[in-house]
Design an enzyme around this catalytic site. Structure first.
Site, PDB file in Angstrom:
ATOM      1  N   ASN A  51       0.881  -1.174   0.000  1.00 37.54           N
ATOM      2  CA  ASN A  51       0.000   0.000   0.000  1.00 37.54           C
ATOM      3  C   ASN A  51       0.912   1.216   0.000  1.00 37.54           C
ATOM      4  O   ASN A  51       1.422   1.625   1.052  1.00 37.54           O
ATOM      5  CB  ASN A  51      -0.908  -0.016   1.237  1.00 37.54           C
ATOM      6  CG  ASN A  51      -1.898   1.141   1.241  1.00 37.54           C
ATOM      7  OD1 ASN A  51      -1.810   2.065   0.429  1.00 37.54           O
ATOM      8  ND2 ASN A  51      -2.829   1.119   2.168  1.00 37.54           N
ATOM      9  N   ARG A  89      -2.589  -2.072  -3.520  1.00 38.30           N
ATOM     10  CA  ARG A  89      -3.795  -1.257  -3.380  1.00 38.30           C
ATOM     11  C   ARG A  89      -3.659  -0.049  -4.299  1.00 38.30           C
ATOM     12  O   ARG A  89      -2.657   0.673  -4.261  1.00 38.30           O
ATOM     13  CB  ARG A  89      -3.947  -0.755  -1.941  1.00 38.30           C
ATOM     14  CG  ARG A  89      -5.137   0.191  -1.784  1.00 38.30           C
ATOM     15  CD  ARG A  89      -5.157   0.873  -0.435  1.00 38.30           C
ATOM     16  NE  ARG A  89      -6.277   1.805  -0.353  1.00 38.30           N
ATOM     17  CZ  ARG A  89      -6.168   3.107  -0.089  1.00 38.30           C
ATOM     18  NH1 ARG A  89      -4.981   3.636   0.115  1.00 38.30           N
ATOM     19  NH2 ARG A  89      -7.225   3.876  -0.031  1.00 38.30           N
ATOM     20  N   HIS A 134     -13.026   2.899  -0.170  1.00 38.38           N
ATOM     21  CA  HIS A 134     -13.030   1.831   0.846  1.00 38.38           C
ATOM     22  C   HIS A 134     -13.683   0.561   0.296  1.00 38.38           C
ATOM     23  O   HIS A 134     -14.237  -0.246   1.057  1.00 38.38           O
ATOM     24  CB  HIS A 134     -13.783   2.258   2.126  1.00 38.38           C
ATOM     25  CG  HIS A 134     -13.176   3.423   2.835  1.00 38.38           C
ATOM     26  ND1 HIS A 134     -13.953   4.443   3.363  1.00 38.38           N
ATOM     27  CD2 HIS A 134     -11.885   3.743   3.107  1.00 38.38           C
ATOM     28  CE1 HIS A 134     -13.159   5.340   3.934  1.00 38.38           C
ATOM     29  NE2 HIS A 134     -11.895   4.928   3.798  1.00 38.38           N
ATOM     30  N   ARG A 177     -12.280  15.892   7.057  1.00 40.54           N
ATOM     31  CA  ARG A 177     -13.053  16.174   5.845  1.00 40.54           C
ATOM     32  C   ARG A 177     -14.457  16.637   6.224  1.00 40.54           C
ATOM     33  O   ARG A 177     -15.073  16.105   7.131  1.00 40.54           O
ATOM     34  CB  ARG A 177     -13.149  14.932   4.955  1.00 40.54           C
ATOM     35  CG  ARG A 177     -11.824  14.444   4.416  1.00 40.54           C
ATOM     36  CD  ARG A 177     -12.023  13.216   3.564  1.00 40.54           C
ATOM     37  NE  ARG A 177     -10.752  12.602   3.188  1.00 40.54           N
ATOM     38  CZ  ARG A 177     -10.509  11.301   3.215  1.00 40.54           C
ATOM     39  NH1 ARG A 177     -11.466  10.455   3.595  1.00 40.54           N
ATOM     40  NH2 ARG A 177      -9.348  10.816   2.868  1.00 40.54           N
ATOM     41  N   GLU A 225      -8.630  -5.474   4.654  1.00 45.35           N
ATOM     42  CA  GLU A 225      -8.439  -5.113   3.255  1.00 45.35           C
ATOM     43  C   GLU A 225      -7.222  -5.811   2.647  1.00 45.35           C
ATOM     44  O   GLU A 225      -7.236  -6.185   1.473  1.00 45.35           O
ATOM     45  CB  GLU A 225      -8.295  -3.591   3.143  1.00 45.35           C
ATOM     46  CG  GLU A 225      -9.559  -2.846   3.566  1.00 45.35           C
ATOM     47  CD  GLU A 225      -9.338  -1.355   3.721  1.00 45.35           C
ATOM     48  OE1 GLU A 225      -9.471  -0.641   2.717  1.00 45.35           O
ATOM     49  OE2 GLU A 225      -9.033  -0.907   4.839  1.00 45.35           O
TER      50      GLU A 225
END
Length: 399
Positions: A7, A92, A181, A242, A385
């Site tokens: 990743n 990823r 996601h 955010r 993940e």
């Protein structure tokens, strides 16, 4: 087969090495501050090998990958005898646009498609590609697989993913909802279907990936029907830094008010907003809980706005799917905050949700947190993940 999962961020590189015979992690680590003054922490998880935790010079991702591979095979820190034991690398990749509905063996065409999505994922896609090319250089001939965050959401109907802006922006520029996601929503929804004893066909699951970045998904018949993040990860519930969904005119209003650029305003909405901005305390919900317990009203407001946002999506997705069989909480907050889960579900009793307060005290493990009498089952399911990436990589290279 052993599979390395990468990743890559703009200045970091996380990795895990899986033994796919048992689906266990045999080593993991993190390269930080690539291009500045690098640092590597490498943790072997088999045998009695020590942890390597030291500064190293990483001018680029290539040097970081080389250092990782060196540690994986070294006599002192290694977990494999030679590089030949690593059968493939899974990466990823944030954005696959509309082109990819599933993971892909990396080819020149796939790399070009990742480049084509640079405008949609300007912070992540270039770094993801750097990770791929660094591995290609260090491991010539070893298959590389790209696993896209957006792929799971490509099953959404047009009524879910389209924006009501001039159609040419969709046709010519790909302006639409993509969602993120995806590997997490895919994993936990699949696990929920299993533990609930459901068939994919006919199942209706709402997944709540709640962390510093948070997103919701409506998963119908095992496929994504709708999701809260949009063209970028900015849309949806308020998050750590955010803003989540706001009136688009807010961008123009603040830009004019501050005399700044649109890009500067968007940076503020991405990095200086959310619960951090509302609370004035922190983007970490643990800090917010502590501040709220001491009477900080803005910290409590930030928590309330977040849980209210999640609750609205649960209600909306239950309506959109014509009901709901199960709700899943996952990721850092979803797995570890009983209070947030409780507040997200409060007032949803009309859906047939009955929370088991004792079971809800769990943290970081698979746990049913609804009562047996609850018409809607509610679970905590830790996400994985990296395992999804490893599984996809194995399946693709063994075809």
């Amino acid at each position: 087969m052993k599979i390395l999962v990468i990743n890559a961020g703009s200045s970091s590189l996380k990795y895990q090495l899986f033994d796919m015979e048992t689906e266990t992690i045999i080593a993991k680590g993190l390269c930080e501050r690539i291009g500045i003054d690098g640092h590597l922490k490498h943790t072997p998880l088999v045998g009695e090998k020590p942890v390597f935790d030291s500064d190293m010079d990483f001018p680029t991702h290539s040097e970081a990958i080389a250092a990782v591979l060196d540690k994986l095979v070294s006599a002192e820190y290694g977990v494999v005898a030679s590089m030949s034991e690593i059968g493939a690398v899974g990466h990823r990749v944030l954005h696959g646009g509309q082109k990819f509905t599933e993971s892909q063996l990396v080819t020149a065409d796939v790399k070009q498609a990742i480049i084509d999505c640079f405008p949609l994922g300007p912070l992540h896609n270039p770094a993801n590609l750097m990770g791929i090319e660094a591995c290609e250089k260090a491991m010539p001939g070893v298959p590389q697989v790209a696993v896209f965050d957006t792929a799971f959401h490509q099953t959404m109907p047009a009524s879910s993913y389209m924006y009501a802006v001039p159609y040419k922006y969709y046709e010519e520029n790909g302006v639409r909802r993509y969602g993120f996601h995806g590997t997490s929503h895919r994993y936990v929804s699949g696990e929920a279907i299993k533990v609930m004893g459901l068939e994919k066909e006919g199942s209706k699951i709402i997944t709540c990936h709640l962390g510093n970045g948070s997103s919701m998904a409506a998963v119908k018949d095992g496929k994504c029907f709708d999701t809260s993040m949009g063209l970028t990860p900015l849309e949806g519930v308020p998050m750590g830094t955010r803003c989540g969904s706001v009136d688009p005119a807010v961008v123009e209003f603040i830009t004019n008010l501050e005399g700044c650029t649109v890009s500067e305003t968007l940076t503020m909405l991405n990095k200086k907003s959310g619960v951090l901005a509302i609370s004035g305390v922190s983007s970490d919900f643990r800090d917010l809980d502590e501040a709220a317990a001491q009477g900080n009203e803005r910290a409590q407001l930030a928590i309330d706005m977040f849980t209210y946002g999640v609750k609205k999506y649960i209600g909306a997705y239950a309506a959109a799917m014509g009901g709901v069989d199960g709700i899943v909480f996952t990721a850092g907050i979803g797995e570890n905050s009983p209070e947030i889960r409780r507040d997200c579900l409060a007032g949803l009793e009309y859906l047939g949700i009955e929370l088991d307060e004792e079971a809800n005290k769990c943290r970081g493990k698979v746990q049913k947190i609804s009562k047996d009498s609850s018409r809607v089952q509610v679970y905590v399911i830790p996400t994985n993940e990296e395992l999804v990436i490893a599984r996809d990589t194995k399946e693709i290279v063994e075809k």
